[in-house]
Scaffold this active site. Sequence first.
Site, PDB file in Angstrom:
ATOM      1  N   ARG A  31       0.798  -1.227   0.000  1.00 32.10           N
ATOM      2  CA  ARG A  31       0.000   0.000   0.000  1.00 32.10           C
ATOM      3  C   ARG A  31       0.833   1.280   0.000  1.00 32.10           C
ATOM      4  NH1 ARG A  31      -3.844  -1.589   4.870  1.00 32.10           N
ATOM      5  NH2 ARG A  31      -2.206  -3.147   5.138  1.00 32.10           N
ATOM      6  N   GLY A  70      -6.958  -6.841  15.685  1.00 34.21           N
ATOM      7  CA  GLY A  70      -7.298  -7.965  16.553  1.00 34.21           C
ATOM      8  C   GLY A  70      -7.852  -7.409  17.862  1.00 34.21           C
TER       9      GLY A  70
HETATM   10  C1  UD1 Z   1      -1.480  -7.643  13.281  1.00 32.98           C
HETATM   11  C2  UD1 Z   1      -2.147  -8.464  14.391  1.00 32.98           C
HETATM   12  C3  UD1 Z   1      -3.426  -7.754  14.829  1.00 32.98           C
HETATM   13  C4  UD1 Z   1      -3.099  -6.360  15.277  1.00 32.98           C
HETATM   14  C5  UD1 Z   1      -2.370  -5.588  14.174  1.00 32.98           C
HETATM   15  C6  UD1 Z   1      -1.882  -4.271  14.711  1.00 32.98           C
HETATM   16  C7  UD1 Z   1      -1.606 -10.793  13.934  1.00 32.98           C
HETATM   17  C8  UD1 Z   1      -2.107 -12.079  13.416  1.00 32.98           C
HETATM   18  N1  UD1 Z   1      -2.463  -9.787  13.890  1.00 32.98           N
HETATM   19  O1  UD1 Z   1      -2.380  -7.668  12.169  1.00 32.98           O
HETATM   20  O2  UD1 Z   1      -4.041  -8.482  15.898  1.00 32.98           O
HETATM   21  O3  UD1 Z   1      -4.298  -5.692  15.661  1.00 32.98           O
HETATM   22  O4  UD1 Z   1      -1.211  -6.326  13.736  1.00 32.98           O
HETATM   23  O5  UD1 Z   1      -1.388  -3.483  13.658  1.00 32.98           O
HETATM   24  O6  UD1 Z   1      -0.479 -10.719  14.369  1.00 32.98           O
HETATM   25  N2  UD1 Z   1       4.869  -9.781   8.968  1.00 32.98           N
HETATM   26  C9  UD1 Z   1       5.909 -10.608   8.614  1.00 32.98           C
HETATM   27  N3  UD1 Z   1       5.614 -11.799   8.039  1.00 32.98           N
HETATM   28  C10 UD1 Z   1       4.330 -12.230   7.830  1.00 32.98           C
HETATM   29  C11 UD1 Z   1       3.283 -11.373   8.197  1.00 32.98           C
HETATM   30  C12 UD1 Z   1       3.581 -10.151   8.774  1.00 32.98           C
HETATM   31  O7  UD1 Z   1       7.078 -10.263   8.799  1.00 32.98           O
HETATM   32  O8  UD1 Z   1       4.167 -13.353   7.321  1.00 32.98           O
HETATM   33  C13 UD1 Z   1       5.201  -8.495   9.619  1.00 32.98           C
HETATM   34  C14 UD1 Z   1       4.791  -7.279   8.797  1.00 32.98           C
HETATM   35  O9  UD1 Z   1       5.878  -6.815   8.021  1.00 32.98           O
HETATM   36  C15 UD1 Z   1       4.450  -6.254   9.893  1.00 32.98           C
HETATM   37  C16 UD1 Z   1       3.926  -7.131  11.036  1.00 32.98           C
HETATM   38  O10 UD1 Z   1       4.433  -8.421  10.803  1.00 32.98           O
HETATM   39  O11 UD1 Z   1       5.599  -5.581  10.341  1.00 32.98           O
HETATM   40  C17 UD1 Z   1       2.418  -7.142  11.139  1.00 32.98           C
HETATM   41  O12 UD1 Z   1       1.846  -7.743   9.974  1.00 32.98           O
HETATM   42  P1  UD1 Z   1       0.495  -7.250   9.338  1.00 32.98           P
HETATM   43  O13 UD1 Z   1       0.218  -8.065   8.157  1.00 32.98           O
HETATM   44  O14 UD1 Z   1       0.482  -5.783   9.220  1.00 32.98           O
HETATM   45  O15 UD1 Z   1      -0.538  -7.687  10.492  1.00 32.98           O
HETATM   46  P2  UD1 Z   1      -1.995  -7.163  10.671  1.00 32.98           P
HETATM   47  O16 UD1 Z   1      -2.894  -7.900   9.759  1.00 32.98           O
HETATM   48  O17 UD1 Z   1      -2.016  -5.691  10.619  1.00 32.98           O
END
Ligand code: UD1
Length: 449
Positions: free
Chosen positions: A20, A147
């Site tokens: 995004r 969450g």
């Molecule tokens: C996550 C939380 C959610 C919370 C929100 C706050 C989980 C399952 N959910 O959701 O409860 O309210 O953050 O912003 O944790 N990332 C990786 N690898 C992956 C997926 C994500 O490194 O496979 C990293 C992303 O780069 C980011 C962070 O983890 O820095 C959060 O990932 P994102 O996909 O933004 O999670 P949300 O769906 O926002």
Amino acid sequence: MSAQKRTCLAIVLAAGEGKRMRSARPKVLHELAGRSLLAHVLTTVAAAGAERVALVVAPGHDSVVKEARSLAPDIEVFVQSPALGTAHAVLAAKPAIAHGYDDILVAFADTPLVQPETFARLRGALTEEGRAVAVLGFRASNPRGYGRLIQDSETLVAIREDRDLRAEEAEITFCNAGLMAIAGATALSLLESIDCSNAQGEYYLTDIVAAARQRGHGAIAVEAPEDEVLGINDRAQLSVAEQVFQNRLKIRAMQSGVTFIDPSRVTLSYDTQFGQDVLVEPDVFFGREVKVGDGVTIRAFSHLVGAEIGPNSIIGPFARLRPGAKLAEDVHVGNFVEVKASTLGAGVKANHLAYIGDATIGAKTNIGAGVITCNYDGFGKFRTEVGAGVFVGVNSALVAPVKIGDGAYIGTGSVITDDVAPDALALARSRQVEKPSWAKDFRTKHRKT
Ligand code: UD1
Ligand code: MG
């Protein structure tokens, strides 16, 4: 054991796609107050006492690794491929977790405003006997997408992702910031028990709460203000985070003795340093590495990067100080004056329309309007050395390399190509020629034709 003595590994997640942002640059390398989001987070976790840091990145993000290593040369880097969710990302750092730590902090590289004290509070919450997880929560003005923290009085029972909410949970506004502290002793077994049976088919880190509870461990939510946990997904959120961070920097500056006539119209860098009784007028931009001494006034529309400004100096309006500009005390750099890689001694005045590049200017020297150091011949850069108490007349060009001795005088409009001795007058311009009545004759001739 006190929270301070406990060993701590921070796992910083940065493997998300960041689509995004619509950018060729990885999201976590976008900047807040002159420094990458990643750098902010790495600095914060270090300040919260993490002695080791593991960074989880997407494949091919070499620039992210480079930025991390420039700040923390011994950082451990793990590549998550493919990205199967936040728990899967944390487990990419399994070899680091397996070294054994008291506390594991999980931070998101795209959530840069969390304060070190907040991470320290999360770690502190783990010192309670039997507690396996401390989750950072906030009261969301709009909880959609986050969450939700499901609590049973004070204890945290589970975290439910937005898409998996049950009808009766939709009203909950206490949300998961995503960051947490996990007790090292049980971290791996809890993380490895998480599956992907949810709406998105991802391994959710948030499921660690229910997993901990199932095994009889405790979990708790620690609350933080909403503006601290702002996550950055797009450039609109980046601009909101910038404002929050700028406000923090300005409040700190004002508390240390800086007056901003309109703080909202000044941009600071994360590392701007101010003395006391500094006055900053509106529309001033500070890039990285600017140091401002006591009693300095910076007038409107000035642009400063990598400059050191001595006490009681007056800068601007419309001044430009570039990297390597070192100004001693009582220096005046006025409108449309640019200074780069130059040292200006005490009491130097360059008040109007000048370029001072690659130069040393001695104390009390006056640089007239329109003076230019010609420091570049298209290939190399050359230095100009001007002594103390020199008067450089207006519209002079100092062709480097060149030296002007103490107390010398440069006549207006001179092009100085040779060194000038101390106390001499140098004139390097053609003499004025006067032709009596020429103008009148010229006009008469044209009127006849
Ligand atoms: C996550 C939380 C959610 C919370 C929100 C706050 C989980 C399952 N959910 O959701 O409860 O309210 O953050 O912003 O944790 N990332 C990786 N690898 C992956 C997926 C994500 O490194 O496979 C990293 C992303 O780069 C980011 C962070 O983890 O820095 C959060 O990932 P994102 O996909 O933004 O999670 P949300 O769906 O926002
Ligand atoms: Mg997110």
